[in-house]
Structure formats: C-alpha cells, structure tokens
Design an enzyme around this catalytic site. Structure first.
Site, mmCIF file in Angstrom:
data_model
loop_
_atom_site.group_PDB
_atom_site.id
_atom_site.type_symbol
_atom_site.label_atom_id
_atom_site.label_comp_id
_atom_site.label_asym_id
_atom_site.label_seq_id
_atom_site.Cartn_x
_atom_site.Cartn_y
_atom_site.Cartn_z
ATOM 1 N N VAL A 14 -17.262 -4.848 2.054
ATOM 2 C CA VAL A 14 -16.259 -5.625 1.336
ATOM 3 C C VAL A 14 -15.878 -6.869 2.118
ATOM 4 O O VAL A 14 -15.866 -7.980 1.580
ATOM 5 C CB VAL A 14 -15.013 -4.766 1.031
ATOM 6 C CG1 VAL A 14 -13.985 -5.588 0.254
ATOM 7 C CG2 VAL A 14 -15.388 -3.530 0.245
ATOM 8 N N SER A 44 -17.107 3.384 6.509
ATOM 9 C CA SER A 44 -17.846 4.062 5.439
ATOM 10 C C SER A 44 -19.150 3.362 5.106
ATOM 11 O O SER A 44 -20.142 4.011 4.741
ATOM 12 C CB SER A 44 -16.967 4.162 4.180
ATOM 13 O OG SER A 44 -15.785 4.887 4.431
ATOM 14 N N SER A 46 -21.238 2.101 6.985
ATOM 15 C CA SER A 46 -22.294 2.363 7.970
ATOM 16 C C SER A 46 -23.041 3.658 7.703
ATOM 17 O O SER A 46 -24.170 3.832 8.171
ATOM 18 C CB SER A 46 -21.688 2.391 9.382
ATOM 19 O OG SER A 46 -21.072 1.151 9.675
ATOM 20 N N HIS A 224 -16.821 13.853 2.666
ATOM 21 C CA HIS A 224 -17.764 14.076 1.561
ATOM 22 C C HIS A 224 -19.110 14.430 2.170
ATOM 23 O O HIS A 224 -19.629 13.720 3.033
ATOM 24 C CB HIS A 224 -17.849 12.799 0.716
ATOM 25 C CG HIS A 224 -19.070 12.703 -0.138
ATOM 26 N ND1 HIS A 224 -19.440 13.673 -1.031
ATOM 27 C CD2 HIS A 224 -20.018 11.725 -0.235
ATOM 28 C CE1 HIS A 224 -20.557 13.300 -1.637
ATOM 29 N NE2 HIS A 224 -20.933 12.134 -1.163
ATOM 30 N N TYR A 255 -25.805 14.720 -6.062
ATOM 31 C CA TYR A 255 -26.682 13.568 -6.260
ATOM 32 C C TYR A 255 -27.776 13.587 -5.197
ATOM 33 O O TYR A 255 -27.634 14.240 -4.150
ATOM 34 C CB TYR A 255 -25.910 12.252 -6.250
ATOM 35 C CG TYR A 255 -25.219 11.897 -4.947
ATOM 36 C CD1 TYR A 255 -25.930 11.383 -3.863
ATOM 37 C CD2 TYR A 255 -23.842 12.038 -4.810
ATOM 38 C CE1 TYR A 255 -25.301 11.029 -2.680
ATOM 39 C CE2 TYR A 255 -23.203 11.691 -3.631
ATOM 40 C CZ TYR A 255 -23.926 11.190 -2.561
ATOM 41 O OH TYR A 255 -23.293 10.860 -1.391
ATOM 42 N N VAL A 354 -19.567 0.910 -1.978
ATOM 43 C CA VAL A 354 -20.687 -0.035 -1.929
ATOM 44 C C VAL A 354 -21.039 -0.516 -3.330
ATOM 45 O O VAL A 354 -21.336 -1.697 -3.552
ATOM 46 C CB VAL A 354 -21.910 0.618 -1.257
ATOM 47 C CG1 VAL A 354 -23.126 -0.308 -1.344
ATOM 48 C CG2 VAL A 354 -21.615 0.942 0.201
ATOM 49 N N ASP A 541 2.028 -8.590 -23.132
ATOM 50 C CA ASP A 541 2.849 -8.960 -24.281
ATOM 51 C C ASP A 541 4.189 -8.239 -24.127
ATOM 52 O O ASP A 541 4.229 -7.063 -23.769
ATOM 53 C CB ASP A 541 2.168 -8.645 -25.613
ATOM 54 C CG ASP A 541 1.960 -7.161 -25.838
ATOM 55 O OD1 ASP A 541 1.855 -6.397 -24.843
ATOM 56 O OD2 ASP A 541 1.886 -6.742 -27.000
ATOM 57 N N LEU A 641 17.094 2.024 -29.989
ATOM 58 C CA LEU A 641 18.466 2.266 -29.571
ATOM 59 C C LEU A 641 18.473 2.637 -28.093
ATOM 60 O O LEU A 641 17.949 3.689 -27.701
ATOM 61 C CB LEU A 641 19.081 3.387 -30.409
ATOM 62 C CG LEU A 641 19.082 3.146 -31.929
ATOM 63 C CD1 LEU A 641 19.495 4.396 -32.670
ATOM 64 C CD2 LEU A 641 19.987 1.969 -32.285
ATOM 65 N N TYR A 642 19.049 1.760 -27.280
ATOM 66 C CA TYR A 642 19.060 1.943 -25.828
ATOM 67 C C TYR A 642 20.450 2.357 -25.367
ATOM 68 O O TYR A 642 21.461 1.825 -25.834
ATOM 69 C CB TYR A 642 18.690 0.645 -25.118
ATOM 70 C CG TYR A 642 17.313 0.130 -25.432
ATOM 71 C CD1 TYR A 642 16.223 0.491 -24.654
ATOM 72 C CD2 TYR A 642 17.090 -0.727 -26.511
ATOM 73 C CE1 TYR A 642 14.945 0.018 -24.928
ATOM 74 C CE2 TYR A 642 15.823 -1.204 -26.802
ATOM 75 C CZ TYR A 642 14.761 -0.830 -26.014
ATOM 76 O OH TYR A 642 13.509 -1.293 -26.289
#
Length: 812
Positions: A14, A44, A46, A224, A255, A354, A541, A641-642
């Site tokens: 990053v 991380s 590396s 991990h 994976y 990454v 909005d 109505l508040y």
C-alpha cells in the site's frame, strides 16, 4: 520538488503504491519510512501468498482489484513479472455453493469483469488435480492470478524513487508530533522528518501508529494459516512457478496456488487468532519476520484432510512448512481510508490486502492531490463511517473475529450481524417486543422488519411468496403491513436514522454553502436537498428543517455526513454541529387515516392548510412535546414525530391507543422498503453514491443552480449536459422473481447495468427493481432482463413513480 511535505509510514504494497501514484501526480516531496528492510519489510506484504480474486459484492472493491491487476501486469523487476495471470477458479461441492457461484457470477457481470460458469468436466480441464467426484461446478475469472507482492513493492519503489521520492528503511516510528491540531512531522528512532501530511500505511501496526494521534482504528491483526506441501508427484517437472488457476474451495474455507511442483494451501476454517498490534515483535526480535507466527499443526488437520479429498494427488505428498501469517481484519470487512477527524493532515490507508493495494494507492493519491477521488466511490471505505459504539474494543474484537470466520461464508444481504447484540435500542423496543417484532440491525439499532402481532392481517390477502433466496428474513406479514399502511395507518420506528442539529448565527449561511437546495428559508420550512463533493458527485441526500432562525435539524444518512459538516465548519465559531440521534427518537405515522389519529391528540393545527407538506412545527401530542415534520417516505399522508428519548415510550403509547381503534398497526422495515420503492424514493449508499450526479440519479429537482455558490456547483454545471446513464425504474411481472440488488441487467446478451434496490410492490402487484442503465435504454417500455442466479428475469422500464404520481395522497 513539488507539493506538500508528505511522509508515508509503511513501505508494503500500500505504501509503495501510494508513493508511486502520488509522485506520478506531481507530488514528489515524499518520504516513505519503514521499520524493516526494503523491499521485504516484514509486514503482511512480505509473506502474502498473492492470490488475487477480483470477485466481490462491492463494486468499489472489485474496481480496485481490477486496477491492481492491470497495474501489476504492467510491472516487472529486471524482467521478472509482478503478476502471473493464470486465472482464478472457485469450485462448488454443494448445491448451495453452486447457487452462490451463480450469484457471484452476477456480481462480475454487473461490475464488468469477464467470467464463466463451468461444469465439472470444465473444472477438471482448468485444474486437473481437482476431484471430479467432488466438484459440482466452478466459476472461472481469466484475469485473476498471482501477485508477486514483494516484486510489486520493489517495482513501485523504483518508479517513485526515479521521481524523487525518498525511501528510508530501518526507521522505526516513535511518534507523530503535532501542533494546534495538525501534524508537523514523524519522529523516528533516527530523527524527526518534517511533514505537512502523514499517511499511515502500517498494516497490522496501524492501530499502534494511529493511537499516537489519539485515533482509534477498528482493525485487528489475525493469524491465518498458510502451508506448503513438499513435491507433489503429479506436478513433477513443472518448470514454471504457476500454470494452473488459483483455486478456492470456499465450502471448506480453503484456497490453493501453484509453486512449481508444490502447492500452497491457505485456510480460514480454524479458530480466530487475534493479536494486539502492541504485541507484534519487532523486525529484529522476530525469528522469521514480525508478521509470521508459528504454525499450529493441530489447527490444520481438517484442512489437510479436506485437501486430500478435493485434490487426491496430494495424498502422495505431505505438508513440509507452514505459518500463521498476520493479516488485517475490520468490523465490516472493508478498508479504512481517509483523514483523522481530529488531527489535520493525519491520513490512513489501512486494512488493505494485496488484491486491492494498487487501487487504494490510486484512490488515496487522487484524494490527497485533488481533494476527492474520481476513480472509485469511497463512501463504504471512509474511516469516518463508524458510529462511536463501533470503535469500542469489545465490538471491534468480536466483529473482526466474526469476519474472519465468515470470510468464505454464503451471506444473505439481510443477514444480521452477530454478537455483540443488541447494542442500541429505541425507547419503543419493549413495546415492539410485546408485538412480536422480528429485528434486524441498522447501525447497531435493533429495527423491526415485521411484527408477528400482524399475522392475522395476512388472512384473506393475496400475498405472493417470493423465491427461496428472497424469502429469507421475509414473512407474508411484510406484505400485509404494506397494504394496511395504504388502507388505514401505520406506525414506523424511524429512530435509526441519524439526526444532526446545526445551530448558531452562521448556521443558515453554512448550510447554504453545503446544500444544493435553498435551505435558509422561513422558520418551519423543510427541504430535501443534496450534499455534493467538489466533482459534483452525490455525498448524501438529506432533509433540512429550520426550527428557529439559528437552529436547523438535519435528517442525515450516517456518520460521514456529520464528518463532512464538521470539516467544513467556519473557524470563527459561529456554527455548531452535534449528533442528537442518541437522545431523541422518531415515529413515522403514515397512512390515509393518520390525521384521524393525530388531530384529536393535540391543540395544534394538523390540517392540510395548518401544516402543509414539507413543513414542520412544534406541538404537544398528549403530554409529549414533539417536533412534527410533514414528510413521508412511504408516499402516504403523515408525519415524522420527534421527541426526546425519555418521552419516547409515552409518545408510542399515546399514538398506539389512538391508532388501534381505527385499524392502525405497527409496521416494519420490510413494508417500508416496498412502499418507498413504489414511490420511487432513492436510498443513498444503495441507489446512488459518490460516483453519481443528481441528474443521473433522478434527483436533479433538489438542485437549485440559480442560488449562490455551493460545493460542487461548478462541476455540476459541466456535468448537467452529459448524462449517459440513469437510475431507472423496472417492473417485473413474475411474482416470485423478486431480486435482491447487485444483479446484472442485460440488453440481449450484453450486460448493460446493475440493480440497486428491489422489492415486491404489494400495492401495484409487481416486482420493482431500480437499476443503473445507459440513457438510451432508460425509456419507458424498454425490455431488459435481470440475471438472477440461473434465471433470466424479464423486466420492463416503467414511468416513475409507480404509485400516486399526482402526489394527491401525500398532500391531502
């Protein structure tokens, strides 16, 4: 040298990407510091296995991944490529996962990424090691592949260095000095480096660095598992590092990737292993590198057993090495980007893997240099998006660990988050429980989706049951509540919507500068208006109610609106902004009999002329003081109505005693969403975001170009005449074909857009989907198709609004 003095903390994927991107835009007085050696700094990046799967339900994250792929494909280090584009293959071993792959294929079609659904034989052709007796289907993305993270860091360092950027290895950051609320530099163990802007790209150390300026990052480093086999006989003789697609077996949280004649195996199915950023070893203390923890074989046993089942060739191999590598997880699974709300010049680009690194580097460079990001919609990544409770240590740890556990799970769009829950409850919560509310979560609030007390309303009504996926977190009561709202009157809990108070003698002028509409009108006026960024994109909005000459109440969308207001406050102290949401509550009382409920409870005039549409007044409802605004997001007569939180239950009880004898009900968010889509009301963050302008989104009526200057006005004047896409209303005749959002829309075989919001319209008797389409297809009567799992759902472009286009019910 050009630009301000910038110090980037962290030289991983990053930090290196940001240095490259920002220097390419002309800012070259940039210094990057890292406590480790270059280019493998010990974070991380590396040890990352480098798998880049672009598929993501977030359009922004997919686009960032696509840019990363494109950029890394163009990089090399002395002829060594930084990306091996071998493709990505996800396989399904259960019918549920087959359906999920179809949904994921829909996302890719929506976001413009090439992909193909495969049968069993085709999966084996792509990856001959997979077991054909186990695999039912697959999803292939040809442009996915393996990022060589350390090489990519080195390549980007070289490019940035050639432009004048300094990289300082072995510089540990000790503090971030500041004066008068602004950063002045970065103090390292080798001296202080002056800075006007500091960007924290420290990854797993991010929380530690951010605390130096009093900033709380909701980020947890978690271990991990990544293991490597020894030689696999079936791969003997493989001379290229990778020839097969990277592989995901998400049913088992696994994976895989090639490495010559061995395989890398990543596993998310083990217990969460959180680590405090303060406990991570230094570069010199770590045996291998700070981001690598000792492999725990007992946690890998199930993964290895499943691997030998999916990839039978591995039975002739064994696991020879492994690590528990630290990666960053956040409470919502998204990055943390942006500037500190309290310390000017301190920015973060954290929790970035990454896969998205180059995209984040580009986004941050644009944001810093131009003042906004033109390439990506960053609203869901902004570090200031969180509510205060979402920054508590207990919440952060629980949700970050949950996101680790669920990283490969099949998650429904309405699926509620887990513990800690409940966190925020409105003053009506007890009464809602008594009525059998089914609660989902909204910004920590427990918000009813429907009420079991209304089950009897279903009898005698034709409430169509949607398909199995859409029927999750749904009940036929939703339809009955929607129809009853149109017939009599209903009470809705609107407390979860953020409310801001803007006050002071400069409040009117301040809001005029930020809003597209004229808001500094007479006391009692309520205005629907927009907040724009400097490029004319919609930031939010909002509604602005003028309650006194120097007092306004703003109905906002979230914490980013509060952050936007706060950053633009005048320095002279003439305007104050505060979040009044926790101390207040709101009931939406809507339906044709709403006036029959309300008027007998008050001496104030709630007639059509006494309180006109989009007007507000203070009144007493019974013994409860309220701020009443004549607004309706369901397209019916009624009021918001508040009152204060301490009087909320009293307000609820007072209204309920008056409404029940008239056939009134309490109703939930499911009915609300159906009704608001029948009326064509947009939802920021879903229907429109930073990447859209008002004219595309169909809210150009909220822009008054004849008023004095406001943020984004000049850009909007340029964009007004170049509308190429439109947020378009679609109707679906098939009653079971209720889509959920993010599905692709096709013109013939060509994907041309995607769905934003969708629901069944219980008043009009059709499915409703809003979608972004090219302007030439956004003509009423045009026929398109929506890709929904394995279905092609026919839809027709419709005139909007679908309900009460003359606004007679609202203004009655």
């Amino acid at each position: 040298m050009a630009g301000p003095r910038v110090v980037i903390i962290g030289a991983g994927v990053v930090g290196a990407a940001l240095a490259d991107e920002i220097s390419a835009r002309g800012w070259t007085e940039v210094t990057v510091v890292d406590q480790g050696p270059l280019p493998a700094t010990g974070g991380s990046s590396s040890h990352a296995p480098g798998l880049v799967f672009q598929t993501n339900p977030s359009k922004t994250m997919t686009e960032m991944a696509r840019y990363t792929v494109e950029k890394f494909c163009s990089l090399d280090v002395d002829g060594q490529p930084c990306f091996l584009q071998v493709g990505g293959l996800e396989v399904a071993t259960s019918p549920e996962r087959v359906a999920e792959l179809r949904r994921r294929h829909g996302w890719l079609s929506s976001w413009g990424i090439e992909a193909r659904l495969l049968g069993t034989e085709e999966c084996v052709e792509q990856h001959p090691l997979v077991n054909p007796d186990k695999v039912l289907a697959g999803l292939l993305v040809p442009t996915d592949g393996l990022a060589k993270a350390v090489l990519a860091v080195e390549a980007q360092i070289r490019r940035a260095t050639a432009r004048g950027v300094r990289f300082l290895a072995r510089h540990e950051v000790l503090d971030v000095p500041r004066a008068e609320g602004e950063v002045t530099g970065v103090l390292t163990d080798q001296g202080e480096i002056p800075a006007d802007i500091v960007v924290c790209c420290a990854g797993i150390w991010g929380p530690k660095i951010a605390r130096m300026v009093g900033m709380n990052l909701p980020l947890t480093p978690l271990g991990h598992q990544l293991a490597w086999t020894g030689p696999v006989p079936a791969l003997a003789g493989q001379t290229q590092e990778a020839v097969r697609p990277i592989l995901r077996h998400q049913d088992a949280d696994l994976y895989y990737r090639d490495r010559f004649d061995t395989l890398g195996i990543g596993y998310y199915g083990h217990r969460p292993m959180p680590v405090s950023a303060d406990d991570i070893l230094s570069v010199d203390e770590a045996e291998e590198m700070p981001s690598v923890l000792k492999f725990t074989e007992e946690d890998f046993e199930e993964a290895w057993s499943e691997t030998r089942s999916l990839l039978p060739a591995t039975k002739d191999a064994k696991v020879e090495e492994g690590i528990n590598g630290l990666f960053s997880f956040t409470t919502d699974g998204l990055p943390l980007l942006g500037e500190s709300p309290d310390v000017k010049g301190f920015w973060v680009a954290e929790a970035v893997w990454v896969t998205h690194s180059a995209g984040v580097g580009r986004a941050m460079a644009e944001w810093l240099v131009d003042g906004y990001c033109s390439s990506f919609d960053l609203h869901e990544c902004d570090v200031n998006r969180f509510e205060p409770h979402q920054l508590s240590p207990e919440y952060v740890l629980a949700r970050d660990c949950q996101n680790f556990v669920e990283v490969y799970d099949i998650l429904h769009p309405l699926q509620p988050s887990g513990d800690p829950r409940p966190i925020r409850t409105s003053p009506f919560h007890t009464r809602q429980q008594e009525q059998g509310a089914f609660f989902l979560e909204a910004n920590g609030w427990e918000r009813p989706q429907w009420y079991e007390a209304n089950a009897g309303l279903v009898e005698g009504r034709s409430i169509v049951t949607p398909n199995d996926w859409a029927a999750r977190y749904w009940s036929p009561i939703v339809g009955a509540e929607a129809q009853t709202t149109r017939e009599t009157v209903a009470m809705y809990d609107m407390t979860a919507l953020k409310r801001l108070e803007v006050s002071g003698r400069g409040a009117g002028e301040f809001l005029e500068r930020l809003c597209t509409g004229k808001v500094a009108k007479s006391v009692g006026s309520v205005t629907y208006t927009l907040l724009l960024d400097h490029d004319g994109g919609i930031r939010s909005d909002i509604t602005v109610a003028r309650l006194a000459p120097d007092l306004f109440q703003v109905g906002a969308n979230g914490n980013l609106d509060l952050d936007w207001f706060t950053r633009h406050l005048p320095a002279d102290g003439t305007v104050q902004v505060r979040d009044i949401t926790p101390g207040t509550c709101c009931v939406g009382l809507w339906g044709p009999r709403a006036r029959d409920v309300l008027q007998p409870l008050t001496d104030a005039d709630f007639s059509a002329t006494g309180l006109k549409y989009f007007r507000a007044q203070r009144a007493h409802i019974g013994s409860v003081p309220v701020t009443a605004m004549r607004l309706s997001y369901v397209g019916e007569l009624g009021w918001e109505l508040y009152t204060t939180a301490d009087l909320g239950q009293k307000l609820w009880d007072t209204l309920w005693r008056a409404a029940e004898p008239l056939g009134g009900i309490v109703a939930g968010r499911g009915a609300f969403n159906s009704l608001r889509l029948e009326k064509g009301y947009r939802s920021f963050g879903t229907d429109m975001t930073y990447e859209h302008d008002p004219y595309e989104a169909g809210v150009g009526f909220a822009v008054k170009l004849d008023k004095d200057d406001f943020i984004g006005k000049a850009a909007l004047e340029r964009r007004k005449g170049d509308v190429r896409r439109k947020l378009t209303c679609l109707t679906i005749d098939d009653p079971r074909a209720v889509v959920m959002g993010k599905e692709p829309v096709f013109d013939g075989e060509r994907a041309v857009g995607y769905v934003t919001s969708a629901a069944y319209g219980y008043t009009i008797g059709k499915g409703i989907a809003y979608a972004w389409l090219p302007v030439e297809l956004a003509e009423p009567g045009a026929l398109v198709h929506i890709g929904y799992f394995d279905q092609s759902v026919e839809a027709v472009v419709a005139e909007e609004p679908l309900f009460d286009p003359a606004m007679a019910r609202l203004r009655g």
